[in-house]
Design a protein around this motif. Structure first.
Motif, mmCIF file in Angstrom:
data_model
loop_
_atom_site.group_PDB
_atom_site.id
_atom_site.type_symbol
_atom_site.label_atom_id
_atom_site.label_comp_id
_atom_site.label_asym_id
_atom_site.label_seq_id
_atom_site.Cartn_x
_atom_site.Cartn_y
_atom_site.Cartn_z
ATOM 1 N N ARG A 1 11.383 6.117 1.622
ATOM 2 C CA ARG A 1 12.001 7.155 2.454
ATOM 3 C C ARG A 1 13.158 6.593 3.273
ATOM 4 N N HIS B 1 4.456 -4.889 -8.331
ATOM 5 C CA HIS B 1 4.817 -3.778 -7.447
ATOM 6 C C HIS B 1 5.906 -4.219 -6.471
ATOM 7 N N TRP B 2 5.718 -5.370 -5.818
ATOM 8 C CA TRP B 2 6.724 -5.881 -4.885
ATOM 9 C C TRP B 2 8.057 -6.100 -5.590
ATOM 10 N N GLY C 1 0.827 -1.208 0.000
ATOM 11 C CA GLY C 1 0.000 0.000 0.000
ATOM 12 C C GLY C 1 0.858 1.254 0.000
ATOM 13 N N LYS C 2 0.207 2.391 -0.060
ATOM 14 C CA LYS C 2 0.948 3.649 -0.196
ATOM 15 C C LYS C 2 1.781 3.969 1.039
ATOM 16 N N ASP C 3 1.295 3.644 2.239
ATOM 17 C CA ASP C 3 2.036 3.995 3.448
ATOM 18 C C ASP C 3 3.314 3.175 3.597
ATOM 19 N N SER C 4 3.223 1.867 3.457
ATOM 20 C CA SER C 4 4.430 1.052 3.607
ATOM 21 C C SER C 4 5.391 1.268 2.449
ATOM 22 N N THR C 5 4.874 1.553 1.273
ATOM 23 C CA THR C 5 5.734 1.853 0.127
ATOM 24 C C THR C 5 6.488 3.156 0.365
ATOM 25 N N ALA C 6 5.786 4.180 0.847
ATOM 26 C CA ALA C 6 6.427 5.466 1.139
ATOM 27 C C ALA C 6 7.489 5.300 2.225
#
Length: 72
Positions: A25, A52-53, A16-21
């Motif tokens: 980072r 994606h992974w 998802g966007k949070d774990s990807t970000a």
């Protein structure tokens, strides 16, 4: 599975966007620290999630480790 050593970051990567970000980072902030990405595939992932992974793994230069949930 790799042996854990000092100075290893571990990121639970859902895709998802949070774990990807967080993963991206973390690579910016600590580029010299090894990072292990934990994914928990269910077997029901759609091809875009698997891509994606894989793309994150390729971009980061670190591997992801698949783990399965188990009951104790």
């Amino acid at each position: 599975m790799k042996k854990m050593t000092d100075g290893v970051n571990v990121v639970a990567l859902s895709g998802g966007k949070d774990s990807t970000a967080l993963a991206l980072r973390l690579r910016e902030v600590e580029p010299d620290t090894e990072t292990l990405y934990l994914i928990t595939p269910t077997g029901d992932e759609l091809p875009p999630m698997l891509e994606h992974w894989k793309r994150l793994e390729d971009d980061a230069g670190d591997e992801h480790e698949a783990c399965r949930a188990c009951r104790i």
